[in-house]
Design a protein around this motif. Sequence first.
Motif, PDB file in Angstrom:
ATOM      1  N   HIS A 150      -4.780  -3.444  -7.473  1.00 29.78           N
ATOM      2  CA  HIS A 150      -3.737  -3.139  -6.730  1.00 29.78           C
ATOM      3  C   HIS A 150      -2.613  -3.824  -6.388  1.00 29.78           C
ATOM      4  O   HIS A 150      -2.253  -4.539  -7.267  1.00 29.78           O
ATOM      5  N   LEU A 181      -3.981  -4.970   1.263  1.00 25.09           N
ATOM      6  CA  LEU A 181      -4.548  -5.639  -0.219  1.00 25.09           C
ATOM      7  C   LEU A 181      -4.841  -5.881   0.548  1.00 25.09           C
ATOM      8  O   LEU A 181      -6.524  -6.486  -0.149  1.00 25.09           O
ATOM      9  N   VAL A 224      -4.187  -8.559  -9.372  1.00 26.79           N
ATOM     10  CA  VAL A 224      -2.863  -7.437  -8.472  1.00 26.79           C
ATOM     11  C   VAL A 224      -1.197  -7.856  -9.262  1.00 26.79           C
ATOM     12  O   VAL A 224      -1.033  -9.091  -8.928  1.00 26.79           O
ATOM     13  N   THR A 226       0.372  -5.404  -3.960  1.00 29.43           N
ATOM     14  CA  THR A 226       1.237  -6.714  -2.750  1.00 29.43           C
ATOM     15  C   THR A 226       1.330  -5.342  -1.797  1.00 29.43           C
ATOM     16  O   THR A 226       2.064  -5.974  -0.880  1.00 29.43           O
TER      17      THR A 226
END
Length: 272
Positions: free
Chosen positions: A203, A212, A232, A205
């Motif tokens: 994912h 998130l 992330v 930010t």
Amino acid sequence: MNLEALVFQNKRGQNLVGIMHHAQGEGPHPCLIVCHGFAGTKTGGSRRFIEFAQYAVERGISVFRFDFAGSGDSEGDLVDLTLDNELEDLEVAFSTIQGMDKVDSEQLGILGHCMGAVTAIRAASRNKHVYKTIAWAPFSDIDGAICRLIGEDAYSILLEGEEADFLYNNQLFQCGPSIVETSKGINMFKEIQQVNNPLLVIHGTEDATVPLSEVDTLMNSVKENPNYTYEVIEGAHHSFPYHKEELFEITTNWFINNKGGFQNENKRESFV
């Protein structure tokens, strides 16, 4: 480049279209089936899925990207889209690719983006033959994600049981109320807990479509599972337009070696 076009039929009698990128060298090869996001296609925004396939085949991974019913070159209408229909389409795609001679059926995985990531996780929770699963920017709040994708006005129309027009990536689409009605019973926390094969979630930010914090909460619910990896990427948006190198390298290295690959001081720590 070794490409192969495939047409196969889902259980609803619709023809689905996909492209297989065969890895270089002698096979059979490990393979990833790519699931596009909401109102997307097998090409991906900015040709993201094509570029990923080209990147992966050079590293010995075949890639099959296809259009869900109602998208791209496949038959059907987007207005009939539901998460269960996507799941059914993916199940047929998986069995189709599983039977190919050039594919190592013991190393056949699934990769999805956005809604395709949700479908990938749901498929992995049901199919013990999935080798590994990769989710780019998935979501757990299905209603919230759909609302952000199509806009509040269109979402309100769906709640009234009517079809709604919406703009997405500067294109006009139409969706139906079924996607909202049928998603009520889907609990992504339960779905992800039932995934028994290795799972990688990536994912960004700066994802404005899926916060998130939403994915943090989802992954924290399963952080004790040693088969799950969460990466992330600092500064990355929902479609990772400026972070393809990190995205592709993390994905392929993990699929091959089961560990993250792109080490960057700006990338937040992951848990495994």
